[in-house]
Design a protein around this motif. Structure first.
Motif, PDB file in Angstrom:
ATOM      1  N   ARG A  73       0.850  -1.202   0.000  1.00 23.89           N
ATOM      2  CA  ARG A  73       0.000   0.000   0.000  1.00 23.89           C
ATOM      3  C   ARG A  73       0.882   1.247   0.000  1.00 23.89           C
ATOM      4  O   ARG A  73       1.897   1.315   0.692  1.00 23.89           O
ATOM      5  CB  ARG A  73      -0.898  -0.002   1.242  1.00 23.89           C
ATOM      6  N   ARG A  74       0.482   2.221  -0.792  1.00 21.99           N
ATOM      7  CA  ARG A  74       1.240   3.467  -0.845  1.00 21.99           C
ATOM      8  C   ARG A  74       1.124   4.224   0.471  1.00 21.99           C
ATOM      9  O   ARG A  74       0.061   4.239   1.088  1.00 21.99           O
ATOM     10  CB  ARG A  74       0.722   4.343  -1.992  1.00 21.99           C
ATOM     11  N   ARG A  75       2.223   4.837   0.863  1.00 22.96           N
ATOM     12  CA  ARG A  75       2.230   5.651   2.086  1.00 22.96           C
ATOM     13  C   ARG A  75       2.295   7.100   1.643  1.00 22.96           C
ATOM     14  O   ARG A  75       3.232   7.504   0.938  1.00 22.96           O
ATOM     15  CB  ARG A  75       3.429   5.268   2.952  1.00 22.96           C
ATOM     16  N   ASN A  94      -7.300   3.217  -0.821  1.00 24.52           N
ATOM     17  CA  ASN A  94      -6.672   2.219   0.047  1.00 24.52           C
ATOM     18  C   ASN A  94      -5.175   2.489   0.278  1.00 24.52           C
ATOM     19  O   ASN A  94      -4.333   1.623   0.098  1.00 24.52           O
ATOM     20  CB  ASN A  94      -6.871   0.815  -0.548  1.00 24.52           C
ATOM     21  N   VAL A  95      -4.872   3.741   0.656  1.00 19.92           N
ATOM     22  CA  VAL A  95      -3.479   4.105   0.952  1.00 19.92           C
ATOM     23  C   VAL A  95      -3.323   4.323   2.463  1.00 19.92           C
ATOM     24  O   VAL A  95      -4.299   4.439   3.191  1.00 19.92           O
ATOM     25  CB  VAL A  95      -3.057   5.391   0.194  1.00 19.92           C
TER      26      VAL A  95
END
Length: 424
Positions: A2-4, A33-34
Motif C-alpha cells: 500500500r502506498r504511504r 486504500n493508501v
C-alpha cells in the motif's frame, strides 16, 4: 504494497472551507486504500508557480518524507506539469494532485463500457498537456534547425501526443455510439409518457440507498437494486428503474454519479452525456447528507454543477438524509424539504408523497360507465390508473378512477360525470 502518502494543501487567502477540503482529500485517499502518514498545510495569498508550496515548506515536506518513509505526495489542487516535475525532482517521490486521485478512483470503480470510456477519455485529456517533461528522456531536445537536427525527446513527445490524440478520437467515436443508444432508449421512454425523477447530490449522500428503499417499497425484485456502499463515488453509472406505486401510478427513477468539490472539468465534460438524464428529468431529488456539518456548502456546490450542465426550471425536492445521526426531528416535511433516514426506512412515504404531488398533478378524478362489450377498457384502467370504486350493473361496469387527463379525454364517450381535478 500500500502506498504511504502525505497530504499537502494550500489555504488561499484563508478560505473558510479549507479544513473541510483537506478532510475530503483524506476521504478520497482512503478510497484508494493508501496509508495516510501526515498532513502539511500552508497559508498563502497565491499558489507558488514553481513548487505549489513555498521553499520553507518544501524543506519541511522533505523532512517529513524522511521521517515517515512516505513514497507519494497528494496535493489538494490541480498541479501543472512543471509543478509536478519540480516536486518529484526535489522530493524524489511520486506526486499526485486531487484530479489524478479522483480519476484513479473513477477508473477503479467504472463497471460499464460507457463509464470506462468516459473515465479514460478524461484521464487522457488531463495527461495531454502534462506530457512535456513527464520523463527525463522527453525533457532534452536537440539544437539546430531542420528536421534532422531535432532531438530524440521532441520526436518521442510528438509521437506520444499523436498516439493519445488518436486514442481519444477513437474512444469518442465509440462513446458517440453508446450516447446514440442512450438517446434511443430515452425516446422510447418518452413515448410511454412516464415521468422521470432523478436523484442528484454530493457523493456519499445516500442516493443509491434511497433508490433501493424506494424499489423495496414498490415491491420490485431484489435484482433491480443498485450498488450501495458508504464510500465516495460508489455510483458512476446512471441506473434507471421503473417504480410502480400502489395507486397504479408509474414513474422512472434514475440514480446518477455524485458530485464533489473541485470536480475535474474533464470529468464533468466526459460524463455530460450520462448527466443528460438529469437535464431531461421532470423532477430532481437533491439528496443531502444532513449529518455532515458542511452540508450547506455541499448543496451550494451541487447546485453550481447542475447549473453548469444546463439544469434550469426543473422542480427540486430536497431529501435531507441521515437525519438519524443528528438530534433533528424526523420524518418531517417542510415546503420542498423532506427530513428522512433511508437506512432506517423512515420518511420514505413522505418523500414519495412529495414526488407524487410534483409528477402526478395532472391526474384527475372521474366516473365512467363501461359496457361489458368493452371489458378491455376496464382492464386498462386497472393497470394504468388508481381505481377508487368498481361496481357491476346490468349492462356494464361503473368505475370511479384517478387517471391521467389524457386517458379521460381518450375515453370521453364513457364519462358519466364532469372531470374533477385531483387535489394535491
Amino acid at each position: 504494497m500500500r502506498r504511504r502518502v502525505i497530504l499537502v494543501g494550500v489555504n488561499l487567502r484563508n478560505q473558510e472551507e479549507f479544513e473541510y477540503s483537506m478532510q475530503e482529500l483524506e476521504n478520497l485517499a482512503d478510497a484508494c486504500n493508501v496509508v495516510i502518514e501526515d498532513w502539511l498545510t500552508q497559508n498563502l495569498q497565491h499558489i507558488n508557480q514553481t513548487h505549489y508550496i513555498g521553499t520553507g515548506k518544501t524543506g519541511e515536506l522533505l523532512e517529513m518524507i524522511n521521517v515517515t518513509g512516505a513514497d507519494t505526495i497528494i496535493c489538494d489542487d490541480e498541479l501543472t506539469a512543471s509543478q509536478i516535475r519540480n516536486l518529484e525532482t526535489l522530493l524524489d517521490c511520486e506526486v499526485m494532485d486531487r484530479t489524478m486521485l479522483i480519476l484513479e478512483i473513477f477508473a477503479r470503480r467504472a463497471r460499464t463500457r460507457e463509464s470506462q470510456l468516459q473515465v479514460e477519455v478524461a484521464r487522457l485529456k488531463y495527461m495531454l498537456p502534462r506530457l512535456v517533461g513527464s520523463r527525463e528522456s522527453l525533457g532534452r531536445q536537440g539544437g539546430g534547425s531542420g528536421l534532422k537536427n531535432r532531438g530524440a525527446g521532441e520526436t518521442k513527445l510528438e509521437l506520444d501526443r499523436r498516439k493519445i490524440e488518436e486514442k481519444i478520437a477513437q474512444m469518442n467515436k465509440e462513446l458517440e455510439n453508446l450516447i446514440d443508444q442512450r438517446k434511443t432508449q430515452r425516446k422510447k421512454r418518452n413515448k410511454n409518457g412516464l415521468p422521470v425523477v432523478s436523484l442528484v447530490g454530493y457523493t456519499n449522500a445516500g442516493k443509491s440507498t434511497i433508490m433501493n428503499r424506494v424499489l423495496e417499497s414498490s415491491q420490485m425484485q431484489t435484482d433491480k437494486k443498485v450498488f450501495e456502499k458508504d464510500m465516495v463515488f460508489a455510483t458512476l453509472e446512471t441506473s434507471v428503474r421503473k417504480v410502480h406505486l400502489e395507486t397504479n401510478q408509474t414513474f422512472l427513477l434514475t440514480d446518477t454519479v455524485g458530485f464533489i468539490n473541485k470536480l475535474p472539468h474533464h470529468l464533468v465534460k466526459a460524463f455530460r452525456s450520462t448527466l443528460e438524464e438529469v437535464v431531461e428529468a421532470d423532477v430532481l431529488i437533491h439528496v443531502v447528507d444532513f449529518s455532515n456539518p458542511n452540508h450547506e456548502e455541499q448543496i451550494k456546490l451541487t447546485n453550481e454543477i447542475l447549473q453548469r450542465i444546463g439544469v434550469t426550471n426543473i422542480p427540486i425536492i430536497y431529501a435531507y438524509n441521515k437525519v438519524d445521526l443528528t438530534s433533528h426531528k424526523f420524518p418531517k416535511v417542510k415546503q420542498n424539504k423532506v427530513y428522512l433516514s433511508a437506512r432506517n426506512r423512515l420518511g420514505l412515504a413522505e418523500l414519495m408523497q412529495e414526488i407524487s404531488k410534483e409528477i402526478f398533478h395532472d391526474f384527475i378524478q372521474c366516473e365512467l360507465f363501461i359496457p361489458f362489450t368493452d371489458g378491455q377498457i376496464v382492464s386498462y384502467f386497472n393497470e394504468n390508473a388508481h381505481v377508487l370504486a368498481e361496481e357491476y350493473e346490468a349492462d356494464g361496469t361503473k368505475l370511479t378512477v384517478e387517471c391521467k387527463k389524457s386517458d379521460a379525454e381518450r375515453f370521453e364517450q364513457f364519462l358519466t360525470t364532469e372531470i374533477k381535478q385531483k387535489e394535491v
